[in-house]
Design an enzyme around this catalytic site. Structure first.
Site, PDB file in Angstrom:
ATOM      1  N   THR A  42       0.848  -1.197   0.000  1.00  0.00           N
ATOM      2  CA  THR A  42       0.000   0.000   0.000  1.00  0.00           C
ATOM      3  C   THR A  42       0.881   1.242   0.000  1.00  0.00           C
ATOM      4  O   THR A  42       0.639   2.196  -0.744  1.00  0.00           O
ATOM      5  CB  THR A  42      -0.899  -0.013   1.262  1.00  0.00           C
ATOM      6  OG1 THR A  42      -1.731  -1.161   1.213  1.00  0.00           O
ATOM      7  CG2 THR A  42      -1.765   1.228   1.337  1.00  0.00           C
ATOM      8  N   GLY A 145      -0.678  -6.576   5.557  1.00  0.00           N
ATOM      9  CA  GLY A 145      -1.112  -5.182   5.626  1.00  0.00           C
ATOM     10  C   GLY A 145      -2.558  -4.958   6.017  1.00  0.00           C
ATOM     11  O   GLY A 145      -3.158  -5.742   6.767  1.00  0.00           O
ATOM     12  N   GLU A 188      -4.376  14.789   4.961  1.00  0.00           N
ATOM     13  CA  GLU A 188      -3.379  14.886   3.875  1.00  0.00           C
ATOM     14  C   GLU A 188      -4.086  15.036   2.524  1.00  0.00           C
ATOM     15  O   GLU A 188      -3.766  15.933   1.742  1.00  0.00           O
ATOM     16  CB  GLU A 188      -2.483  13.635   3.857  1.00  0.00           C
ATOM     17  CG  GLU A 188      -1.482  13.630   5.010  1.00  0.00           C
ATOM     18  CD  GLU A 188      -0.437  12.510   4.950  1.00  0.00           C
ATOM     19  OE1 GLU A 188       0.425  12.493   5.815  1.00  0.00           O
ATOM     20  OE2 GLU A 188      -0.491  11.658   4.029  1.00  0.00           O
ATOM     21  N   HIS A 446      23.236  27.094  12.669  1.00  0.00           N
ATOM     22  CA  HIS A 446      22.454  28.312  12.478  1.00  0.00           C
ATOM     23  C   HIS A 446      22.633  28.807  11.057  1.00  0.00           C
ATOM     24  O   HIS A 446      23.749  28.819  10.559  1.00  0.00           O
ATOM     25  CB  HIS A 446      22.935  29.388  13.459  1.00  0.00           C
ATOM     26  CG  HIS A 446      22.257  30.706  13.245  1.00  0.00           C
ATOM     27  ND1 HIS A 446      20.957  30.937  13.651  1.00  0.00           N
ATOM     28  CD2 HIS A 446      22.681  31.847  12.630  1.00  0.00           C
ATOM     29  CE1 HIS A 446      20.615  32.181  13.314  1.00  0.00           C
ATOM     30  NE2 HIS A 446      21.643  32.746  12.698  1.00  0.00           N
TER      31      HIS A 446
HETATM   32  P1  NAI Z   1      -7.159   7.557  11.252  1.00  0.00           P
HETATM   33  O1  NAI Z   1      -7.342   6.528  12.286  1.00  0.00           O
HETATM   34  O2  NAI Z   1      -5.892   8.346  11.202  1.00  0.00           O
HETATM   35  O3  NAI Z   1      -8.348   8.620  11.312  1.00  0.00           O
HETATM   36  C1  NAI Z   1      -9.685   8.256  11.197  1.00  0.00           C
HETATM   37  C2  NAI Z   1     -10.548   9.388  11.730  1.00  0.00           C
HETATM   38  O4  NAI Z   1     -11.882   9.117  11.412  1.00  0.00           O
HETATM   39  C3  NAI Z   1     -10.499   9.508  13.263  1.00  0.00           C
HETATM   40  O5  NAI Z   1     -10.267  10.868  13.577  1.00  0.00           O
HETATM   41  C4  NAI Z   1     -11.869   9.041  13.708  1.00  0.00           C
HETATM   42  O6  NAI Z   1     -12.311   9.672  14.883  1.00  0.00           O
HETATM   43  C5  NAI Z   1     -12.704   9.437  12.518  1.00  0.00           C
HETATM   44  N1  NAI Z   1     -13.954   8.682  12.351  1.00  0.00           N
HETATM   45  C6  NAI Z   1     -14.135   7.354  12.538  1.00  0.00           C
HETATM   46  N2  NAI Z   1     -15.430   7.026  12.249  1.00  0.00           N
HETATM   47  C7  NAI Z   1     -16.025   8.176  11.852  1.00  0.00           C
HETATM   48  C8  NAI Z   1     -17.344   8.507  11.416  1.00  0.00           C
HETATM   49  N3  NAI Z   1     -18.277   7.566  11.313  1.00  0.00           N
HETATM   50  N4  NAI Z   1     -17.642   9.793  11.098  1.00  0.00           N
HETATM   51  C9  NAI Z   1     -16.681  10.751  11.197  1.00  0.00           C
HETATM   52  N5  NAI Z   1     -15.430  10.501  11.602  1.00  0.00           N
HETATM   53  C10 NAI Z   1     -15.102   9.227  11.913  1.00  0.00           C
HETATM   54  O7  NAI Z   1      -7.422   6.785   9.874  1.00  0.00           O
HETATM   55  P2  NAI Z   1      -7.106   7.172   8.380  1.00  0.00           P
HETATM   56  O8  NAI Z   1      -6.919   8.641   8.226  1.00  0.00           O
HETATM   57  O9  NAI Z   1      -8.157   6.507   7.570  1.00  0.00           O
HETATM   58  O10 NAI Z   1      -5.714   6.459   8.124  1.00  0.00           O
HETATM   59  C11 NAI Z   1      -5.631   5.031   8.218  1.00  0.00           C
HETATM   60  C12 NAI Z   1      -4.277   4.605   8.653  1.00  0.00           C
HETATM   61  O11 NAI Z   1      -3.324   4.917   7.671  1.00  0.00           O
HETATM   62  C13 NAI Z   1      -3.868   5.270   9.945  1.00  0.00           C
HETATM   63  O12 NAI Z   1      -3.695   4.295  10.916  1.00  0.00           O
HETATM   64  C14 NAI Z   1      -2.582   5.958   9.639  1.00  0.00           C
HETATM   65  O13 NAI Z   1      -1.619   5.599  10.590  1.00  0.00           O
HETATM   66  C15 NAI Z   1      -2.162   5.456   8.265  1.00  0.00           C
HETATM   67  N6  NAI Z   1      -1.676   6.571   7.469  1.00  0.00           N
HETATM   68  C16 NAI Z   1      -0.507   7.153   7.823  1.00  0.00           C
HETATM   69  C17 NAI Z   1      -0.042   8.240   7.114  1.00  0.00           C
HETATM   70  C18 NAI Z   1       1.224   8.879   7.532  1.00  0.00           C
HETATM   71  O14 NAI Z   1       2.008   8.257   8.241  1.00  0.00           O
HETATM   72  N7  NAI Z   1       1.479  10.115   7.154  1.00  0.00           N
HETATM   73  C19 NAI Z   1      -0.772   8.795   5.980  1.00  0.00           C
HETATM   74  C20 NAI Z   1      -1.997   8.107   5.726  1.00  0.00           C
HETATM   75  C21 NAI Z   1      -2.398   7.033   6.449  1.00  0.00           C
END
Ligand code: NAI
Length: 467
Positions: A42, A145, A188, A446
């Site tokens: 992914t 994954g 993002e 710096h």
């Molecule tokens: P996430 O767990 O980061 O965020 C999901 C959000 O959706 C939470 O704030 C939650 O409260 C909210 N939510 C859940 N159900 C909901 C509902 N019914 N209505 C409204 N809000 C709701 O999950 P996300 O953004 O989908 O990412 C998935 C995974 O991918 C994460 O575990 C993350 O670690 C990983 N990821 C990491 C990145 C990075 O390291 N920069 C970038 C993208 C993803």
């Protein structure tokens, strides 16, 4: 049976491919099974890498359009070519996935193309376009994954109702994008399309964004994104999503009120989390157990119920992060080679690659309070950092948490320019058990953004120089 391996890794993402390479480096006969057609999982194909490409390109576009003229760079006729932007992203992805294939060849890892199924604790069957091949192996590592979660009854068709995969390959800029979930993916991808011209609204179930993150940082993050034009509907629950063909109708309700509201949007991105992907592996039959969240149960050595079957990455407990999976892959390979592989879960950094970036490592203030740990705080704003000032990137701050008595670093939380790279310094310091004083007494070049870290470390002892 056509081959005998020491280890077969199922899944060629950052956890799996790194595990296979490390195992081969240690002299084990290693194979990696991957069904996608390209390596990298992914992360490389439809996650971290393409999203970072679009974050970078959209930021360039935004800066050229909004900031250049006030900085004395006069360009006219700036136009967006989404197709070219996507091609650029696709090319980067292709080069990197091919790069992993090259690394396999270099390290003599066998790349088994197809869908891997665990036939027995000592054999894996690989199905590829109607062809079935069995391989014997002493050990198996499951690194398959995760996949996107949807809302109950909502079908993600990647047309109007999209996951991150769809959001990474839209053909044009939607007039409006509704993001459900204010986490990593939502913020993002919301940032990308906002910069390219979409109206972006985020609906989040909780009263704050990015749950789990230090609340002071999360509040500042939301303020900055709001200033950038992203709208937030916090503490709101989505009740239904209907694809009307030309747009999507979303009904939602504030958790504290009874009133139902409706939003219409061209596209709706569902970003409410991911779930472990273990379908079709034959786990039940083999006797590999999962917990109530569908994560594979392991012991401290990553062994499942079946001792020569291991699991790493998003299929087990812990943050779903590529670098966490990589560390686990290396640890398992080293354990298989008789070494003492280990992952320090207290020092796994997290980064959100928005602008500004958000990065953290270690405990948040909320966690320390909950654990009853007595701590000191040092903060330093980028407004007072000379490099950030000359670059017109003054949003955000560094916050360092250290033990009240020993001064040992407990956590670092940064919102600000380039902090996704800067956080490595704090991770290294914490890995070495450093104190805030150690960081404060380290010479930082710096003018660099990293001086904000030194100043925050000085602020732990109430002696910052520039603030
Ligand atoms: P996430 O767990 O980061 O965020 C999901 C959000 O959706 C939470 O704030 C939650 O409260 C909210 N939510 C859940 N159900 C909901 C509902 N019914 N209505 C409204 N809000 C709701 O999950 P996300 O953004 O989908 O990412 C998935 C995974 O991918 C994460 O575990 C993350 O670690 C990983 N990821 C990491 C990145 C990075 O390291 N920069 C970038 C993208 C993803």
């Amino acid at each position: 049976m056509s081959d005998n391996f020491d280890v077969i890794v199922i899944g060629g993402g950052p956890g799996g491919y790194v595990c296979a390479i490390r195992a081969a480096q240690l002299g084990l006969k290693a194979a990696c099974v991957e069904s996608r057609g390209t390596l990298g999982g992914t992360c490389l194909n439809i996650g971290c890498i393409p999203s970072k490409s679009l974050l970078n390109l959209s930021e360039n576009f935004h800066k050229a359009k909004k900031d250049f003229s006030s900085q004395g760079i006069e360009v006219s006729d700036i136009k967006l070519n989404v197709e070219k932007m996507m091609n650029n992203k696709n090319k980067s992805v292709q080069i990197l996935t091919k790069g992993v294939e090259f690394l396999f060849k270099k390290n003599k890892v066998s790349y088994l193309k197809g869908k891997g199924v665990i036939f027995s604790p000592s054999s894996v069957v690989v199905y590829d376009q109607g062809k079935k091949t069995s391989y014997n192996t002493k050990n198996i590592v499951i690194a398959t994954g995760s996949s996107a979660v949807s809302l109950p009854g909502v079908m993600i068709d990647e047309k109007n109702i999209i996951s991150s995969t769809g959001a990474l390959s839209l053909k044009s800029v939607p007039k409006s994008l509704l993001v459900i979930g204010g986490g990593y993916i939502g913020l993002e991808m919301g940032s990308v399309w906002k910069r390219l011209g979409a109206e972006v609204t985020v609906i989040e179930n909780l009263p704050f964004i990015t749950p789990g993150m230090d609340r002071e940082i999360s509040n500042e993050f939301q303020k900055i994104l709001t200033k950038q034009g992203i709208k937030f509907k916090l503490n709101c629950k989505v009740l239904s999503i209907k694809d009307l063909g030309s747009e999507v109708k979303v009904e939602y309700q504030n958790n504290d009120e009874n009133k139902k509201e409706i939003i219409l949007a061209d596209k709706t991105l569902i970003a409410v989390g991911r779930k472990p992907y273990t379908e079709g592996l034959n786990l039940n039959k083999i006797g590999v157990k999962k917990d109530e969240k569908g994560r594979i149960k392991i012991n401290k050595n990553f062994q499942t119920e079946i001792k020569n079957i291991y699991a790493i990455g998003d299929v087990i407990e812990g943050p779903m992060l590529a670098h966490k999976a990589e560390e686990e892959g290396i640890a398992v390979a080293e354990l298989l080679a008789g070494q003492s592989g280990h992952v320090n879960y207290d020092v796994i950094p997290g980064v959100i690659y928005t602008s500004p970036e958000v990065a953290y490592v270690g405990k948040s203030e909320e966690q320390l309070k909950e654990e009853g740990v007595s701590y000191k705080t040092g903060k330093f704003p980028f407004l007072a950092n000379s490099r950030a000032k000359v670059n017109n990137e003054t949003d955000g701050f560094v916050k360092i948490l250290a033990d009240s008595k020993s001064d040992r670093l407990l956590g670092a939380h940064i919102i600000g320019p380039h902090c996704g790279d800067m956080i490595a310094e704090m991770a290294l310091a914490m890995e070495f058990g450093a104190s805030a004083e150690d960081v404060a007494r380290t010479c930082h070049a710096h003018p660099t953004h990293t001086e904000a870290i030194k100043e925050a470390a000085l602020a732990v002892d109430k002696r910052p120089i520039h603030f």
